[in-house]
Design an enzyme around this catalytic site. Structure first.
Site, PDB file in Angstrom:
ATOM      1  CG  ASP A  30      -2.030  -1.003   1.094  1.00 48.79           C
ATOM      2  OD1 ASP A  30      -2.054  -1.711   0.056  1.00 48.79           O
ATOM      3  OD2 ASP A  30      -2.848  -1.109   2.027  1.00 48.79           O
ATOM      4  CG  ASP A  34      -1.104   4.943  -0.115  1.00 42.62           C
ATOM      5  OD1 ASP A  34      -1.948   4.654  -0.990  1.00 42.62           O
ATOM      6  OD2 ASP A  34      -1.202   4.597   1.079  1.00 42.62           O
ATOM      7  CG  LEU A  80     -30.313 -13.729 -18.881  1.00 42.51           C
ATOM      8  CD1 LEU A  80     -29.308 -14.120 -17.812  1.00 42.51           C
ATOM      9  CD2 LEU A  80     -29.922 -14.339 -20.214  1.00 42.51           C
ATOM     10  CD  GLU A 110     -21.073 -15.910 -19.219  1.00 38.98           C
ATOM     11  OE1 GLU A 110     -21.709 -14.965 -18.730  1.00 38.98           O
ATOM     12  OE2 GLU A 110     -20.791 -15.990 -20.426  1.00 38.98           O
ATOM     13  CE  LYS A 112     -29.770 -13.879 -13.598  1.00 37.83           C
ATOM     14  NZ  LYS A 112     -30.135 -13.043 -12.448  1.00 37.83           N
ATOM     15  CG  ASP A 114     -28.579 -11.205  -6.506  1.00 37.62           C
ATOM     16  OD1 ASP A 114     -29.182 -10.528  -7.356  1.00 37.62           O
ATOM     17  OD2 ASP A 114     -29.094 -11.573  -5.441  1.00 37.62           O
ATOM     18  NE  ARG A 133     -32.723  -4.529 -17.298  1.00 37.43           N
ATOM     19  CZ  ARG A 133     -33.382  -5.653 -17.360  1.00 37.43           C
ATOM     20  NH1 ARG A 133     -32.803  -6.710 -17.833  1.00 37.43           N
ATOM     21  NH2 ARG A 133     -34.602  -5.727 -16.919  1.00 37.43           N
ATOM     22  CE1 TYR A 222     -24.416  -9.052 -18.651  1.00 37.90           C
ATOM     23  CE2 TYR A 222     -23.784  -9.031 -16.343  1.00 37.90           C
ATOM     24  CZ  TYR A 222     -24.603  -8.608 -17.364  1.00 37.90           C
ATOM     25  OH  TYR A 222     -25.603  -7.725 -17.100  1.00 37.90           O
ATOM     26  CE  LYS A 286     -24.386 -14.644 -21.032  1.00 36.00           C
ATOM     27  NZ  LYS A 286     -23.371 -13.668 -20.648  1.00 36.00           N
ATOM     28  CE  LYS A 310     -32.751 -16.584 -10.306  1.00 35.48           C
ATOM     29  NZ  LYS A 310     -33.601 -15.448 -10.549  1.00 35.48           N
ATOM     30  CB  CYS A 405     -53.041  -6.893  23.444  1.00 37.13           C
ATOM     31  SG  CYS A 405     -51.872  -5.797  22.610  1.00 37.13           S
ATOM     32  CB  CYS A 408     -52.825  -2.360  25.157  1.00 34.65           C
ATOM     33  SG  CYS A 408     -54.037  -3.341  24.264  1.00 34.65           S
ATOM     34  CB  CYS A 422     -54.877  -6.212  19.973  1.00 38.54           C
ATOM     35  SG  CYS A 422     -55.213  -4.893  21.146  1.00 38.54           S
ATOM     36  CB  CYS A 428     -53.595  -1.164  21.289  1.00 36.17           C
ATOM     37  SG  CYS A 428     -52.112  -2.191  21.168  1.00 36.17           S
TER      38      CYS A 428
HETATM   39  S1  IVH Z   1     -26.329 -12.005 -19.838  1.00 34.75           S
HETATM   40  C1  IVH Z   1     -28.622 -11.090 -23.289  1.00 34.75           C
HETATM   41  N1  IVH Z   1     -24.717 -12.985 -18.032  1.00 34.75           N
HETATM   42  O1  IVH Z   1     -28.887 -11.004 -14.960  1.00 34.75           O
HETATM   43  C2  IVH Z   1     -28.357 -11.524 -21.954  1.00 34.75           C
HETATM   44  N2  IVH Z   1     -26.483 -11.570 -17.306  1.00 34.75           N
HETATM   45  O2  IVH Z   1     -31.823 -11.432 -15.803  1.00 34.75           O
HETATM   46  C3  IVH Z   1     -28.142 -10.435 -20.994  1.00 34.75           C
HETATM   47  N3  IVH Z   1     -26.513 -11.145 -14.898  1.00 34.75           N
HETATM   48  O3  IVH Z   1     -29.699  -7.976 -16.526  1.00 34.75           O
HETATM   49  C4  IVH Z   1     -27.628 -10.824 -19.722  1.00 34.75           C
HETATM   50  N4  IVH Z   1     -24.725 -12.345 -14.408  1.00 34.75           N
HETATM   51  O4  IVH Z   1     -27.886  -7.961 -14.752  1.00 34.75           O
HETATM   52  C5  IVH Z   1     -25.793 -12.212 -18.266  1.00 34.75           C
HETATM   53  N5  IVH Z   1     -23.172 -13.890 -16.560  1.00 34.75           N
HETATM   54  C6  IVH Z   1     -24.246 -13.123 -16.781  1.00 34.75           C
HETATM   55  C7  IVH Z   1     -24.926 -12.448 -15.734  1.00 34.75           C
HETATM   56  C8  IVH Z   1     -26.053 -11.685 -16.049  1.00 34.75           C
HETATM   57  C9  IVH Z   1     -25.697 -11.554 -13.913  1.00 34.75           C
HETATM   58  C10 IVH Z   1     -27.716 -10.288 -14.697  1.00 34.75           C
HETATM   59  C11 IVH Z   1     -27.779  -9.083 -15.590  1.00 34.75           C
HETATM   60  C12 IVH Z   1     -29.042  -9.195 -16.368  1.00 34.75           C
HETATM   61  C13 IVH Z   1     -29.836 -10.156 -15.549  1.00 34.75           C
HETATM   62  C14 IVH Z   1     -30.745 -10.950 -16.452  1.00 34.75           C
END
Ligand code: IVH
Length: 663
Positions: A30, A34, A80, A110, A112, A114, A133, A222, A286, A310, A405, A408, A422, A428
């Site tokens: 660091d 710096d 998606l 890949e 996903k 969050d 978006r 992505y 994909k 999911k 309750c 009260c 209640c 109350c």
């Molecule tokens: S592809 C055409 N890849 O999930 C496809 N999305 O429900 C566009 N997300 O809006 C999305 N990881 O915010 C893609 N490896 C990944 C992702 C990903 C997270 C999110 C993204 C998108 C949402 C789709």
């Protein structure tokens, strides 16, 4: 001389940032970093004409912006389709194999992440702007915040960069850092975030870049959007290019052939999910070959060549330490589990919902039991079931529903197997506090400065015994309360005064009539010309209003028949409250073409809340799936409606797909 030194320092710092924030592999201590940074600052101060937009010193803007600009994406940002089971994914794969008459398809698999989606436009290699978006077509310009993220290069590495390219990714908040942020906010007495995704979204949608700069946000790329030239034949080639330009891309991305390899990967990722430093909620597959992607095309807002498989909701075991009974605004008593703290989906959970008394009986819980707790996204965690009994049977304590309750002491009324209420109404203190908090809340009278603690204090001190008492508070009364000084007392009084003019719909919502949400309040305001008119309405009259059924009509009718409520309303008007007449037709047309069915449980919203928001934004929300349905919004543990929608080929979307449109 300075020019050369400045260039060298910039390159060095960019390399260090890349190693630290993208590769997770720091190059220098660091102190060395710096020292380089300070030297660059110094040289740039001496040579202001040598400061360039890609200098690491130019990440944080000086003054906050006044509002977000709207920017149209060069190519729409899609969402998606979801697969909730291996079978769903297999069906997706089968459709594609059949179309191309092939035995197996190559996928880019890949995690996903969050977080929040972001679009980065680079022009001649330089970060030009960064947008959220939004509705997928137009987003908000949040460049000032995104520039502060050191994982994002202000200038792409290498020379062979397309003239214009949109790069898409997810901004996320690492789990550990999220826990730390929430602890800090908690200690400062500030509102905490429900989950890491909300923390990321909240940090990105700030006018002042200093907030984002202080938050350890990360990016994972992505995909690309618009690109001024062809840059590869496969999605995996593009990801490789992004890496070579210095952008962060998940190290867990894989190229896999066939369903079995994909499902093995899914299992593997599910297994390491808890150990990852960030939240993931599934796997995205994909079709890897871009020509095939083109041939498959899109349905509505999602591509036919990608799907999100999911993960199930987070579950963990812990001990049930106690059960408390909470009294809500309408007197409903709800059992709440107090748990031995447990980490679940990136947050420490201490309390969980037990829903109602019938559920409590069905689960046959005792204090001391080990229970299974589940949390889907940021929904309130719930106790799913008892797993085993940790203590000896004699040490377990029965949970007995209260007779009186807990606040009260009034004898509770058993309205059904589920529901104890209640009946004391506003006498109350719990219901009075709830009613006042609702009355002053943002969507209602919107009176600033009445937090939980102020309302509790004023109720306990006897300053407020009813809603209208708020408007009769005096400076001396407020000033005499603990925590108030001249200035703060005057400010609260000013806030109250400035909120005395209110729209009819907001006023009706503020009254807290049972089951009257914002949308019903709006419908009522649209159908009745004055409060007197509405107070006179019979049940038959009320039933003529859109979306009002017999139960709701009775609640509204009963409310206005009740003498104490009539007195409250009279008292509010005698305090100088004025109802402003305004055009209350639905202005927001975001979902105007949607006929929606909602099924399952959702992150952060009850189904009713979600319905209210959708209605207020122009959607038609219905309860049964038919050919007229345009979208089915599917949450966790969806019901048979999902199957029906699949049979009818109706578009299935998740909350994720529309979350940016709900604000
Ligand atoms: S592809 C055409 N890849 O999930 C496809 N999305 O429900 C566009 N997300 O809006 C999305 N990881 O915010 C893609 N490896 C990944 C992702 C990903 C997270 C999110 C993204 C998108 C949402 C789709």
């Amino acid at each position: 001389m300075s020019r050369k030194l400045i260039t060298e320092l910039k390159e060095k710092i960019n390399k260090y940032d890349h190693a630290y924030y993208v590769l997770d592999d720091p190059l220098v201590a660091d102190a060395v970093y710096d020292a380089c940074y300070q030297r660059l600052v110094q040289l740039e101060q001496q040579n202001p004409d040598l400061v360039t937009s890609d200098s690491p010193t130019q990440r944080v803007a000086g003054v906050p912006i006044s509002k977000f600009k709207s920017v149209k994406h060069r190519k729409p940002m899609l969402s998606l389709d979801n697969a909730f089971s291996a079978e769903d994914f297999s069906n997706f794969d089968k459709r594609i194999r059949t179309k191309f008459s092939t035995d197996s398809i190559e996928y880019s698999a890949e995690p996903k992440l969050d977080g929040v989606a972001i679009n980065l436009l680079f022009v001649n290699g330089y970060l030009h702007n960064a947008t959220t978006r939004g509705d997928g077509i137009t987003g908000e310009d949040v460049t000032h915040n995104i520039r502060t993220l050191k994982s994002i290069p202000l200038k792409l590495f290498g020379n062979d960069i397309p003239h214009e390219i949109e790069i898409r990714g997810e901004i996320y908040f690492p789990k550990d850092e999220f826990t730390k942020l929430n602890n800090d906010l908690h200690e400062l007495g500030k509102k905490t975030f429900a989950n890491a995704r909300n923390a990321a979204a909240g940090s990105i949608r700030q006018l002042d870049a200093k907030v984002a700069a202080s938050r350890p946000l990360r990016l994972s790329c992505y995909a690309i959007g618009y690109c001024s030239q062809d840059i590869g034949q496969k999605h995996s080639d593009i990801l490789q290019l992004l890496v070579s330009w210095g952008l962060p891309v998940s190290v867990y991305n894989r190229t896999l052939v066939g369903v079995d390899a994909c499902l093995d990967y899914y299992k593997y990722m599910l297994g390491i999910r808890a150990d990852l430093p960030y939240e993931i909620d599934g796997i995205v597959y994909k079709v890897n070959t871009l020509v095939l992607q083109d041939k498959l095309g899109f349905v509505a807002r999602s591509p036919r060549w990608a799907i999100a498989h999911k993960f199930p909701a987070h579950e963990e075991q812990t001990t049930l330490e106690a059960v408390d009974f909470q009294v809500g605004r309408t007197g409903q008593v709800t059992p709440v589990a107090r748990l031995q703290p447990v980490m679940l989906g990136g947050a420490i959970i201490r309390n969980a919902s037990l829903h109602n008394f019938a559920e409590l009986a069905r689960k046959d819980l005792k204090v001391g039991d080990i229970v299974l707790v589940r949390r889907a996204g940021d929904v309130i965690p719930e106790v799913v079931a008892k797993s085993s009994s940790s203590a000896k049977p004699q040490a377990l304590v029965d949970i007995i529903p209260p007779k009186a309750c807990p606040v009260c002491g009034t004898k509770l009324v058993k309205e059904s197997e589920e529901l104890l209420r209640c009946p004391a109404g506003l006498s109350c203190p719990a219901q009075l506090k709830g009613a006042i908090l609702h009355f002053v809340s943002k969507g209602a009278m919107n009176i600033d400065g009445f937090g939980d603690s102020t309302v509790s204090l004023f109720v306990e001190q006897g300053l407020i015994g009813s809603i209208s008492d708020i408007f009769f508070l005096t400076f001396d009364q407020i000033r005499s309360q603990e925590g108030f000084a001249d200035l703060s007392a005057q400010k609260l009084l000013d806030n109250i005064r400035s909120c005395k003019k209110v729209s009819f719909a907001k006023f009706l919502y503020a009254l807290g009539i049972r089951e009257v949400g914002k949308v019903t309040a709006m419908e009522l305001a649209r159908n009745y010309s004055s409060i007197d008119d509405l107070m006179q309405a019979s049940i038959t009259d009320l039933l003529r209003v859109d979306n009002i059924g017999p139960v709701l009509a009775k609640h509204i009718h009963d409310f206005f028949r009740e003498e104490s409520n009539q007195k409250q309303i009279a008292s509010l008007f005698s305090s100088g409250l004025i109802i402003e007449i305004e055009d209350i037709t639905i202005k927001d047309q975001t979902f105007i073409d949607y006929t929606v069915v909602i099924t399952g449980k959702f992150s952060g919203y009850s189904r009713d809340e979600l319905k209210d928001i959708l209605l207020s934004k122009g959607a038609n929300v219905v309860s049964t799936v038919s050919k007229k349905t345009t979208h089915v919004i599917v949450g966790d543990s969806p019901g048979s409606k999902l199957k029906k929608a699949q049979e009818l080929g109706i578009q299935i979307i998740s909350l994720d797909d529309i979350k940016d449109l709900l604000d």
